[in-house]
Write an enzyme that holds these catalytic residues in place. Structure first.
Site, PDB file in Angstrom:
ATOM      1  N   ASN A  38      24.460-104.213 -40.302  1.00  0.00           N
ATOM      2  CA  ASN A  38      24.624-105.227 -41.150  1.00  0.00           C
ATOM      3  C   ASN A  38      23.612-106.346 -40.994  1.00  0.00           C
ATOM      4  OD1 ASN A  38      26.222-106.520 -42.834  1.00  0.00           O
ATOM      5  ND2 ASN A  38      27.893-107.239 -41.750  1.00  0.00           N
ATOM      6  N   TYR A 160      35.253-117.881 -37.875  1.00  0.00           N
ATOM      7  CA  TYR A 160      35.056-116.604 -37.742  1.00  0.00           C
ATOM      8  C   TYR A 160      36.510-115.744 -38.296  1.00  0.00           C
ATOM      9  CZ  TYR A 160      35.189-111.929 -36.619  1.00  0.00           C
ATOM     10  OH  TYR A 160      35.331-110.212 -36.876  1.00  0.00           O
ATOM     11  N   ASP A 210      40.447-111.542 -31.765  1.00  0.00           N
ATOM     12  CA  ASP A 210      38.917-111.639 -31.599  1.00  0.00           C
ATOM     13  C   ASP A 210      38.495-112.807 -31.520  1.00  0.00           C
ATOM     14  OD1 ASP A 210      36.179-110.756 -31.578  1.00  0.00           O
ATOM     15  OD2 ASP A 210      36.286-109.878 -33.475  1.00  0.00           O
ATOM     16  N   GLU A 236      39.228-109.878 -27.557  1.00  0.00           N
ATOM     17  CA  GLU A 236      38.214-109.007 -27.886  1.00  0.00           C
ATOM     18  C   GLU A 236      36.867-110.166 -27.825  1.00  0.00           C
ATOM     19  OE1 GLU A 236      38.317-106.961 -31.580  1.00  0.00           O
ATOM     20  OE2 GLU A 236      35.965-107.281 -31.924  1.00  0.00           O
ATOM     21  N   ARG A 283      34.263-100.983 -27.081  1.00  0.00           N
ATOM     22  CA  ARG A 283      34.052-100.995 -28.492  1.00  0.00           C
ATOM     23  C   ARG A 283      32.749-100.378 -29.097  1.00  0.00           C
ATOM     24  NH1 ARG A 283      36.998-102.994 -31.776  1.00  0.00           N
ATOM     25  NH2 ARG A 283      35.651-104.551 -32.949  1.00  0.00           N
ATOM     26  N   GLU A 339      39.482 -99.505 -34.630  1.00  0.00           N
ATOM     27  CA  GLU A 339      39.592-100.585 -35.699  1.00  0.00           C
ATOM     28  C   GLU A 339      39.575 -99.771 -37.111  1.00  0.00           C
ATOM     29  OE1 GLU A 339      36.459-103.239 -35.632  1.00  0.00           O
ATOM     30  OE2 GLU A 339      37.362-104.734 -36.809  1.00  0.00           O
ATOM     31  N   TRP A 402      27.500-116.780 -32.806  1.00  0.00           N
ATOM     32  CA  TRP A 402      28.298-116.378 -33.851  1.00  0.00           C
ATOM     33  C   TRP A 402      29.252-115.360 -33.708  1.00  0.00           C
ATOM     34  CZ3 TRP A 402      29.293-112.474 -37.318  1.00  0.00           C
ATOM     35  CH2 TRP A 402      30.327-112.761 -38.673  1.00  0.00           C
TER      36      TRP A 402
HETATM   37  C1  CS2 Z   1      33.982-107.901 -36.002  1.00  0.00           C
HETATM   38  C2  CS2 Z   1      33.191-107.314 -37.053  1.00  0.00           C
HETATM   39  O1  CS2 Z   1      35.354-105.865 -36.480  1.00  0.00           O
HETATM   40  C3  CS2 Z   1      35.088-106.815 -35.779  1.00  0.00           C
HETATM   41  O2  CS2 Z   1      35.679-107.016 -34.818  1.00  0.00           O
HETATM   42  O3  CS2 Z   1      33.884-108.509 -35.134  1.00  0.00           O
HETATM   43  O4  CS2 Z   1      33.718-108.242 -38.322  1.00  0.00           O
HETATM   44  C4  CS2 Z   1      31.775-108.168 -36.976  1.00  0.00           C
HETATM   45  O5  CS2 Z   1      31.587-109.524 -37.171  1.00  0.00           O
HETATM   46  C5  CS2 Z   1      31.128-107.490 -38.115  1.00  0.00           C
HETATM   47  O6  CS2 Z   1      30.976-106.191 -37.806  1.00  0.00           O
HETATM   48  C6  CS2 Z   1      29.670-108.014 -38.039  1.00  0.00           C
HETATM   49  O7  CS2 Z   1      28.649-107.212 -39.020  1.00  0.00           O
HETATM   50 MG    MG Z   2      34.938-108.073 -33.216  1.00  0.00          MG
END
Ligand code: CS2
Ligand code: MG
Length: 402
Positions: A38, A160, A210, A236, A283, A339, A402
């Site tokens: 990403n 987030y 998370d 997480e 993970r 996930e 971030w």
């Molecule tokens: C995240 C993701 O899925 C998760 O746990 O932390 O949304 C992450 O922010 C993205 O994969 C970033 O590309």
């Molecule tokens: Mg995550």
């Protein structure tokens, strides 16, 4: 012996960017690999096109372990997300080819099913608590037995994990959006709203959260201790895992289970975390960690220390990577959870097939190989569009994780 005659990198953007590697053999077998990283898509595409694809021509596609080591050791500059995503794309495509040649789904080649299906968790979020609870109820309505909950923190614009519309897509702008972060506001608010979600859910539904690398080890210890009564399935990424030993401090203060690893890409990045039992779930994903061949080694190593798998499976891993993850999840002894964010409908115009979702579980396709096909004609309709993940700053302007 069959040989690789072509290796092509394809980029498409059905609502978001995906990079795919297509490997073709002299016998006409085609294997698909996911190479999506990403916000850095073109770097991996070039790594593959310019430096990996030419090395594959003429090789025996059956020799997966040998090609993996050739690309990992042979490059001299090892590890890191770009390299490991490129190697993963090759690895996934080769497992796909092996399965198609053997006429078996990949999970059978990996030793066969160790469970009936793969338990998944999905995301629920809301700008505030009532909106979050509504989304949690919707996830329950879709049958999920494990739910990750994230709410907007009052006064923290762009927290987030809070989605806008039906899907959460953090890579949202042609240049990185700057978001605000306030640790104390989060620590005051999060335990309380997670408590409200816990009260709202039936006790058998697992609750995940998370932290997205935002806390120091001591702050994470304080958070973990404050939510112990909620029996989270995991917290997480409580703190960045660059310093693996920093998890010792968190561990020594709280029994809230810990998951980490979505930004890490090799066994060396998690070796101490696993061997010292500093985490409960690892993970790493097949797409960003060298494919099935490498991730299987990570999970087998973790098994020795009772650390379970909890693979990263956001919508920025393509359906090919997700399919690969589910095949591997089916076969390991120490599977924990997978996930599963799902994809907007338009993604299925390009990616056909893949695992089936029902009642909180994913089941891999029984089709030979990974069981997912890439439609090149449909893909050509969606042009690459640059998109970046946001950057976080504290109130005084300091850049924060971030
Ligand atoms: C995240 C993701 O899925 C998760 O746990 O932390 O949304 C992450 O922010 C993205 O994969 C970033 O590309
Ligand atoms: Mg995550």
């Amino acid at each position: 012996m069959d040989t690789i005659v072509a290796a092509d990198v394809l980029i498409t953007c059905p609502s978001r960017n995906f990079v795919t590697l297509k490997i073709t053999t002299a016998d006409g077998v085609v294997g698909w690999g996911d190479a999506t990283l990403n916000g850095r898509e073109l770097a991996v595409a070039s790594y593959l096109r310019d430096h990996v694809c030419p090395l594959l021509i003429g090789r025996d596609p059956a020799r997966i372990e040998d090609i993996w080591n050739y690309l990992f050791k042979g490059v001299y500059w090892r590890r890191g997300p770009m390299t490991m995503t490129a190697v993963a794309a090759v690895d996934l495509a080769l497992w796909d080819i092996k399965g198609k040649v053997a006429q078996m789904p990949v999970y059978q080649l990996l030793g066969g099913a160790a469970r009936q299906a793969v338990l998944v968790y999905t995301h629920a979020s809301g700008a505030d608590v009532p909106e979050l609870l509504e989304d949690v109820a919707a996830a329950r309505g879709r049958g999920f037995r494990a739910i990750r909950a994230q709410a907007g923190v009052p006064g923290v614009a762009g927290t987030y994990g809070v989605k806008h519309g039906q899907y959460y897509e953090p890579a949202n702008a042609a240049l990185p959006e700057e978001q605000h972060w306030d640790t104390e506001a989060y620590l005051r608010f999060a335990p309380d709203y997670l408590g409200q979600v816990r009260d709202f859910l039936d006790s058998e539904v697992a609750l995940l959260h998370d932290i997205h690398h935002r806390l120091t080890p001591l702050e994470a210890a304080r958070f973990g201790r404050s939510v112990e009564d909620l029996h989270l399935f995991w917290m997480e990424d409580p703190t960045p895992a660059d310093n693996q030993e920093s998890f010792r401090l968190i561990r020594s203060h709280t029994i809230t289970p810990i998951a980490t690893g979505e930004v890490l890409s090799s066994i060396w990045d998690v070796k101490q975390l696993i061997a010292e039992q500093l985490i409960d779930y690892v993970r790493l994903s097949v797409t960003h960690s060298g494919g099935i061949t490498h991730l299987r080694k990570v999970f087998n190593f973790a098994e020795l220390y009772q650390v379970r798998s909890g693979s990263h499976g956001p919508s920025d891993i393509s359906p090919i990577g997700q399919a690969g993850a589910v095949h591997l999840d089916m076969t390991i002894a120490n599977f924990g959870i997978q996930e599963f964010m799902g994809y907007p409908q338009i993604v299925s115009e390009v990616f056909h097939g893949g695992p089936t979702y029902a009642d909180g579980y994913l089941t891999p396709s029984e089709a030979p190989g990974l069981g997912i096909e890439y439609d090149e004609t449909a893909a050509a309709r969606f042009e690459y569009s640059p998109k970046y993940l946001p950057v976080a700053r504290r109130a005084d302007g300091t850049v924060h994780d971030w």
